[in-house]
Scaffold this motif. Sequence first.
Motif, PDB file in Angstrom:
ATOM      1  N   CYS A 120       0.896  -1.149  -0.067  1.00  0.00           N
ATOM      2  CA  CYS A 120       0.051  -0.135  -0.021  1.00  0.00           C
ATOM      3  C   CYS A 120       0.937   1.245   0.228  1.00  0.00           C
ATOM      4  O   CYS A 120       0.426   2.148   0.741  1.00  0.00           O
ATOM      5  CB  CYS A 120      -1.096  -0.190   1.147  1.00  0.00           C
ATOM      6  N   LEU A 121       2.077   1.187  -0.713  1.00  0.00           N
ATOM      7  CA  LEU A 121       2.755   2.399  -0.897  1.00  0.00           C
ATOM      8  C   LEU A 121       3.044   2.171  -2.314  1.00  0.00           C
ATOM      9  O   LEU A 121       3.729   1.559  -2.996  1.00  0.00           O
ATOM     10  CB  LEU A 121       4.054   2.205  -0.223  1.00  0.00           C
ATOM     11  N   PRO A 122       2.549   3.374  -3.248  1.00  0.00           N
ATOM     12  CA  PRO A 122       2.171   4.736  -2.463  1.00  0.00           C
ATOM     13  C   PRO A 122       0.490   4.342  -2.088  1.00  0.00           C
ATOM     14  O   PRO A 122       0.088   5.117  -1.164  1.00  0.00           O
ATOM     15  CB  PRO A 122       2.043   5.719  -3.554  1.00  0.00           C
ATOM     16  N   ALA A 123      -0.205   3.438  -2.839  1.00  0.00           N
ATOM     17  CA  ALA A 123      -1.661   3.178  -2.317  1.00  0.00           C
ATOM     18  C   ALA A 123      -2.051   1.904  -2.819  1.00  0.00           C
ATOM     19  O   ALA A 123      -1.489   1.496  -4.061  1.00  0.00           O
ATOM     20  CB  ALA A 123      -2.525   4.348  -2.677  1.00  0.00           C
ATOM     21  N   CYS A 124      -3.097   1.095  -2.119  1.00  0.00           N
ATOM     22  CA  CYS A 124      -3.722   0.041  -2.456  1.00  0.00           C
ATOM     23  C   CYS A 124      -5.319   0.444  -3.134  1.00  0.00           C
ATOM     24  O   CYS A 124      -5.799   1.540  -2.259  1.00  0.00           O
ATOM     25  CB  CYS A 124      -3.803  -0.790  -1.634  1.00  0.00           C
ATOM     26  N   GLY A 181      -4.178   4.704   6.599  1.00  0.00           N
ATOM     27  CA  GLY A 181      -5.467   4.884   6.354  1.00  0.00           C
ATOM     28  C   GLY A 181      -6.141   5.079   4.958  1.00  0.00           C
ATOM     29  O   GLY A 181      -5.161   4.965   3.946  1.00  0.00           O
ATOM     30  N   GLY A 182      -7.326   5.319   4.827  1.00  0.00           N
ATOM     31  CA  GLY A 182      -7.946   5.461   3.354  1.00  0.00           C
ATOM     32  C   GLY A 182      -9.398   5.857   3.523  1.00  0.00           C
ATOM     33  O   GLY A 182      -9.824   6.130   4.539  1.00  0.00           O
ATOM     34  N   ARG A 183     -10.168   5.243   2.511  1.00  0.00           N
ATOM     35  CA  ARG A 183     -11.582   5.571   2.296  1.00  0.00           C
ATOM     36  C   ARG A 183     -12.118   4.571   1.274  1.00  0.00           C
ATOM     37  O   ARG A 183     -11.548   3.818   0.691  1.00  0.00           O
ATOM     38  CB  ARG A 183     -11.832   7.024   1.648  1.00  0.00           C
ATOM     39  N   HIS A 193     -20.566   1.832  -8.460  1.00  0.00           N
ATOM     40  CA  HIS A 193     -19.456   0.771  -7.921  1.00  0.00           C
ATOM     41  C   HIS A 193     -18.915   1.132  -6.411  1.00  0.00           C
ATOM     42  O   HIS A 193     -18.817   2.300  -6.221  1.00  0.00           O
ATOM     43  CB  HIS A 193     -18.345   0.451  -9.062  1.00  0.00           C
ATOM     44  N   PHE A 194     -18.105   0.085  -6.040  1.00  0.00           N
ATOM     45  CA  PHE A 194     -17.435   0.289  -4.770  1.00  0.00           C
ATOM     46  C   PHE A 194     -16.087   0.508  -5.376  1.00  0.00           C
ATOM     47  O   PHE A 194     -15.458   0.015  -6.021  1.00  0.00           O
ATOM     48  CB  PHE A 194     -17.402  -1.149  -3.916  1.00  0.00           C
ATOM     49  N   HIS A 195     -15.478   1.416  -4.317  1.00  0.00           N
ATOM     50  CA  HIS A 195     -14.180   1.895  -4.580  1.00  0.00           C
ATOM     51  C   HIS A 195     -13.345   2.087  -3.110  1.00  0.00           C
ATOM     52  O   HIS A 195     -13.965   2.668  -2.403  1.00  0.00           O
ATOM     53  CB  HIS A 195     -14.098   3.196  -5.221  1.00  0.00           C
ATOM     54  N   SER A 205      -0.430   2.896   3.097  1.00  0.00           N
ATOM     55  CA  SER A 205       0.279   2.568   4.417  1.00  0.00           C
ATOM     56  C   SER A 205       0.978   3.559   4.985  1.00  0.00           C
ATOM     57  O   SER A 205       1.588   4.483   4.345  1.00  0.00           O
ATOM     58  CB  SER A 205       1.166   1.278   4.021  1.00  0.00           C
ATOM     59  N   GLY A 206       1.218   3.628   6.417  1.00  0.00           N
ATOM     60  CA  GLY A 206       2.075   4.526   6.878  1.00  0.00           C
ATOM     61  C   GLY A 206       3.624   4.282   6.575  1.00  0.00           C
ATOM     62  O   GLY A 206       4.027   3.051   6.507  1.00  0.00           O
TER      63      GLY A 206
END
Length: 261
Positions: A152-156, A184-186, A226-228, A233-234
Motif C-alpha cells: 500500500c505504498l503509494p496506495a492500494c 488509512g484510506g477511504r 461501484h464500490f471503490h 500504508s504509513g
Amino acid sequence: MGSTRLLTIGTALVATLAGSAPAAAAPPPPPKTEINTGMQFAAGPDETTPGGNVVLSGWAGIEGRTTGNAGRVEFHFRKKGSDEQVYVGATDAGSSGKFRFTTKATVSGEYNAHYRHRKMAITADGTDSLNVYVDRPVDRFLYSWRADALSCLPACVAQGPDQFVTAGPIKVELTRECLRPGSGGRIGFTADPANTYTAGAPGWRDFPDGEGPTRFELNPGLTRGHFHLEWTSGPAADDKELTSCNLAFSATQQHIERQYV
C-alpha cells in the motif's frame, strides 16, 4: 213414407261409420324439465397477509333463474399441500342466489363452497385459491473484496464492477490490519468514473490514520454505481521495515423479501 225410410237408412249409416272409427289417442305427458345447478365462487383478494380479511362470495342456484335459489352455503378450507378440509363457516344464499361471507386469512390454500337448495334436493360446489404472504427484511449480499500482505505504498486500490442497488443505506464491514501506524484510506459507492472524493459525502467514509468504525453505513442515494477503496500504508522508518496491510470489506443491503406461507 219414402222420405222417412231414407232418413232411417241415413241414420243407420252414420251410426255404423261412427262405430267403426278408432278412439282418439291420449296426448303424451310433457317431458320432464331437467334442472341444472351452478355456482360462481371467488375468494378475494387473490393474496393477502395473515389475519387479513378474505371475502367468500358468489352466486349459486338453478341455471337461468334469478329467483327461487334460496339455500345454505357452507365453506371449508384446505391448506396448501394438505388433504384435510377444515370447516370455516356458513351463510345463506338469498332468493337471487347471491351469497357473501367474510373470514380471516391464515395460510395459503383453497376454499370450497358447498350450496344446498332450501326446498329442493339440489346442490352445487365451487373452489377458489388464496395466497398468503409475509414481507420480511433480509440482508442481500452486494460485494466483497479481500487482499493480504499489500505494501500500500503509494496506495492500494480496489474497485468493484458496476451494479444495481436500491436507494437505501448500504451496510459495510471493513477490516484492516497494517504493520505501520498512520495507515488509512477511504471507501465509497459512487457512479463517478474518476472516483472523486468529497469530504463528508454520504456515499463515502474516510479513515484518516486508520481510525473509525469497522461497521458503518453508506448512503450514496444511487441505484447504480461501484464500490471503490483506496488505502495508504504509513511510511516505514527505513527500507528494512515492512509496510504490509491485510484489507477486506463486504457490503450488504436490506431489502424486503416476500415469502408465501
